[in-house]
Design a protein around this motif. Structure first.
Motif, mmCIF file in Angstrom:
data_model
loop_
_atom_site.group_PDB
_atom_site.id
_atom_site.type_symbol
_atom_site.label_atom_id
_atom_site.label_comp_id
_atom_site.label_asym_id
_atom_site.label_seq_id
_atom_site.Cartn_x
_atom_site.Cartn_y
_atom_site.Cartn_z
ATOM 1 N N CYS A 1 0.825 -1.214 0.000
ATOM 2 C CA CYS A 1 0.000 0.000 0.000
ATOM 3 C C CYS A 1 0.857 1.261 0.000
ATOM 4 C CB CYS A 1 -0.942 0.013 1.205
ATOM 5 S SG CYS A 1 -2.326 -1.144 1.056
ATOM 6 N N ASN A 2 2.110 1.136 0.423
ATOM 7 C CA ASN A 2 3.011 2.287 0.469
ATOM 8 C C ASN A 2 3.803 2.468 -0.830
ATOM 9 O OD1 ASN A 2 2.352 2.936 3.182
ATOM 10 N ND2 ASN A 2 3.734 1.330 3.919
ATOM 11 N N TYR A 3 3.601 1.582 -1.808
ATOM 12 C CA TYR A 3 4.290 1.722 -3.094
ATOM 13 C C TYR A 3 3.848 3.022 -3.778
ATOM 14 C CZ TYR A 3 5.820 -3.226 -3.360
ATOM 15 O OH TYR A 3 6.415 -4.444 -3.147
ATOM 16 N N ASP A 4 4.730 3.573 -4.607
ATOM 17 C CA ASP A 4 4.326 4.637 -5.510
ATOM 18 C C ASP A 4 3.318 4.065 -6.506
ATOM 19 O OD1 ASP A 4 6.049 6.422 -4.307
ATOM 20 O OD2 ASP A 4 7.691 6.027 -5.718
ATOM 21 N N GLN A 5 2.497 4.931 -7.108
ATOM 22 C CA GLN A 5 1.452 4.426 -7.991
ATOM 23 C C GLN A 5 2.020 3.657 -9.180
ATOM 24 O OE1 GLN A 5 -1.679 4.396 -7.178
ATOM 25 N NE2 GLN A 5 -2.233 3.248 -9.028
ATOM 26 N N ILE A 6 3.133 4.124 -9.737
ATOM 27 C CA ILE A 6 3.711 3.418 -10.882
ATOM 28 C C ILE A 6 4.180 2.019 -10.476
ATOM 29 C CG2 ILE A 6 6.062 4.324 -10.576
ATOM 30 C CD1 ILE A 6 6.239 4.449 -13.660
ATOM 31 N N GLU A 7 4.636 1.875 -9.225
ATOM 32 C CA GLU A 7 5.056 0.567 -8.730
ATOM 33 C C GLU A 7 3.846 -0.347 -8.528
ATOM 34 O OE1 GLU A 7 9.019 2.068 -6.245
ATOM 35 O OE2 GLU A 7 7.105 1.815 -5.223
ATOM 36 N N ALA B 1 0.594 -4.811 -10.575
ATOM 37 C CA ALA B 1 -0.660 -5.326 -11.132
ATOM 38 C C ALA B 1 -0.389 -6.137 -12.403
ATOM 39 C CB ALA B 1 -1.618 -4.177 -11.423
ATOM 40 N N LEU B 2 0.512 -5.656 -13.262
ATOM 41 C CA LEU B 2 0.861 -6.393 -14.482
ATOM 42 C C LEU B 2 1.520 -7.728 -14.140
ATOM 43 C CD1 LEU B 2 2.277 -3.577 -16.819
ATOM 44 C CD2 LEU B 2 0.056 -4.709 -16.972
ATOM 45 N N SER B 3 2.415 -7.707 -13.157
ATOM 46 C CA SER B 3 3.094 -8.932 -12.739
ATOM 47 C C SER B 3 2.098 -9.928 -12.142
ATOM 48 C CB SER B 3 4.184 -8.597 -11.714
ATOM 49 O OG SER B 3 4.828 -9.765 -11.252
ATOM 50 N N PHE B 4 1.182 -9.420 -11.325
ATOM 51 C CA PHE B 4 0.135 -10.257 -10.735
ATOM 52 C C PHE B 4 -0.737 -10.876 -11.822
ATOM 53 C CE2 PHE B 4 -4.424 -10.094 -9.465
ATOM 54 C CZ PHE B 4 -4.442 -11.160 -8.583
ATOM 55 N N ALA B 5 -1.114 -10.059 -12.806
ATOM 56 C CA ALA B 5 -1.959 -10.535 -13.904
ATOM 57 C C ALA B 5 -1.253 -11.648 -14.683
ATOM 58 C CB ALA B 5 -2.308 -9.379 -14.835
ATOM 59 N N PHE C 1 -0.440 -6.534 -23.195
ATOM 60 C CA PHE C 1 -0.783 -6.100 -21.846
ATOM 61 C C PHE C 1 -1.248 -4.647 -21.920
ATOM 62 C CE2 PHE C 1 1.561 -9.815 -20.997
ATOM 63 C CZ PHE C 1 1.421 -10.176 -19.667
ATOM 64 N N GLN C 2 -2.317 -4.335 -21.222
ATOM 65 C CA GLN C 2 -2.832 -2.967 -21.226
ATOM 66 C C GLN C 2 -2.871 -2.413 -19.808
ATOM 67 O OE1 GLN C 2 -6.631 -3.476 -23.264
ATOM 68 N NE2 GLN C 2 -5.701 -2.922 -25.229
ATOM 69 N N THR C 3 -2.440 -1.158 -19.669
ATOM 70 C CA THR C 3 -2.428 -0.460 -18.397
ATOM 71 C C THR C 3 -3.008 0.938 -18.601
ATOM 72 O OG1 THR C 3 -1.018 0.438 -16.630
ATOM 73 C CG2 THR C 3 -0.054 0.297 -18.814
ATOM 74 N N ASP C 4 -3.630 1.474 -17.552
ATOM 75 C CA ASP C 4 -4.151 2.844 -17.656
ATOM 76 C C ASP C 4 -3.174 3.857 -17.069
ATOM 77 O OD1 ASP C 4 -4.371 2.370 -14.957
ATOM 78 O OD2 ASP C 4 -6.510 2.845 -14.806
ATOM 79 N N HIS C 5 -1.936 3.380 -16.795
ATOM 80 C CA HIS C 5 -0.908 4.259 -16.238
ATOM 81 C C HIS C 5 0.143 4.512 -17.322
ATOM 82 C CE1 HIS C 5 0.899 6.192 -12.740
ATOM 83 N NE2 HIS C 5 2.067 5.704 -13.102
ATOM 84 N N GLN C 6 -0.009 5.603 -18.046
ATOM 85 C CA GLN C 6 0.804 5.844 -19.241
ATOM 86 C C GLN C 6 2.321 5.858 -18.984
ATOM 87 O OE1 GLN C 6 -0.619 9.148 -21.532
ATOM 88 N NE2 GLN C 6 0.152 8.291 -23.439
ATOM 89 N N PRO C 7 2.801 6.439 -17.859
ATOM 90 C CA PRO C 7 4.260 6.425 -17.636
ATOM 91 C C PRO C 7 4.859 5.028 -17.605
ATOM 92 C CG PRO C 7 3.197 7.974 -16.144
ATOM 93 C CD PRO C 7 2.095 7.199 -16.819
#
Length: 216
Positions: A92-98, A103-107, A123-129
């Protein structure tokens, strides 16, 4: 070997229309009452079954909310599989990009039986960076956590694209309505994160202050 292969197809039966009819020649060949002779009819049946489960592109969508992860596997824009979990207290303390990379690794881990060895899995993500992280050589990723997760994903040779969050309905829903099962930090993450606590002498008063500030 043929029996094992037919077992794999049977596991995917719900994704193969008219499987009984298509696989009939192969099932007959498994019978001990039949002399094993591979003929063109068996070649045709085997190829049809392979086409049913491998022709359409696979798309993995993953999303991270403040407290959870959500992931779906889509084929022809239809749901094949889904997964979710809550984040650990540490995650929960990770930065959002982390979190998004997690999430990608979990998927990928949850969908590995569908995607491992498949070419051009998207793979699709809604986090562009995050997309730019996959365009960099691994040795140029300075964030060690991102680098470690990127290395875990390399076996899937992922093609990562950006998809605006408003179109990622299912993964977003699952990340906010996740399964509440207990989850533990990955051992490699725990080892790194708790290294400071384990090896540095911190006065009790300072430790209490650090914990309080972390909670806040």
């Amino acid at each position: 070997m043929l029996q094992k292969v037919c077992g794999v197809f049977d596991h995917l039966r719900k994704f193969i229309p008219h499987m009984g009819t298509i696989s009939a020649p192969l099932c007959e060949l498994i019978s001990s009452a039949v002399t094993y002779t591979w003929l063109p009819v068996h070649d045709e049946a085997f190829q049809k079954l392979k086409d049913c489960i491998s022709r359409k592109p696979l798309v993995v969508q993953a999303d991270a909310s403040q407290f959870g992860l959500g992931a779906v596997l889509l084929q022809d824009n239809k749901l094949v599989s889904s997964a979710s979990r809550k984040l650990t207290e540490h995650e929960c303390n990770y930065d959002q990009i982390e979190k998004e990379m997690l999430a990608l690794s979990f998927a990928a881990d949850k969908m590995k039986h569908f995607i491992y060895g498949m070419p051009n899995v998207k793979f699709q993500t809604d986090h562009q960076p995050l997309v730019s992280i996959f365009k960099k050589p691994v040795h140029k990723i300075t964030n060690n956590r991102l680098k470690k997760l990127r290395l875990k994903l390399m076996i899937y040779n992922p093609e990562v694209d950006y998809l605006p969050g408003k179109y990622m309905y299912l993964a977003d829903l699952l990340s906010r309505n996740f399964i509440e099962d207990p989850v533990e930090d990955g051992p490699e993450m725990v080892e790194v994160v708790h290294e400071v606590t384990a090896n540095l002498s911190i006065p009790p008063g300072l430790m209490s202050s650090l914990k309080e500030e972390t909670r806040d």
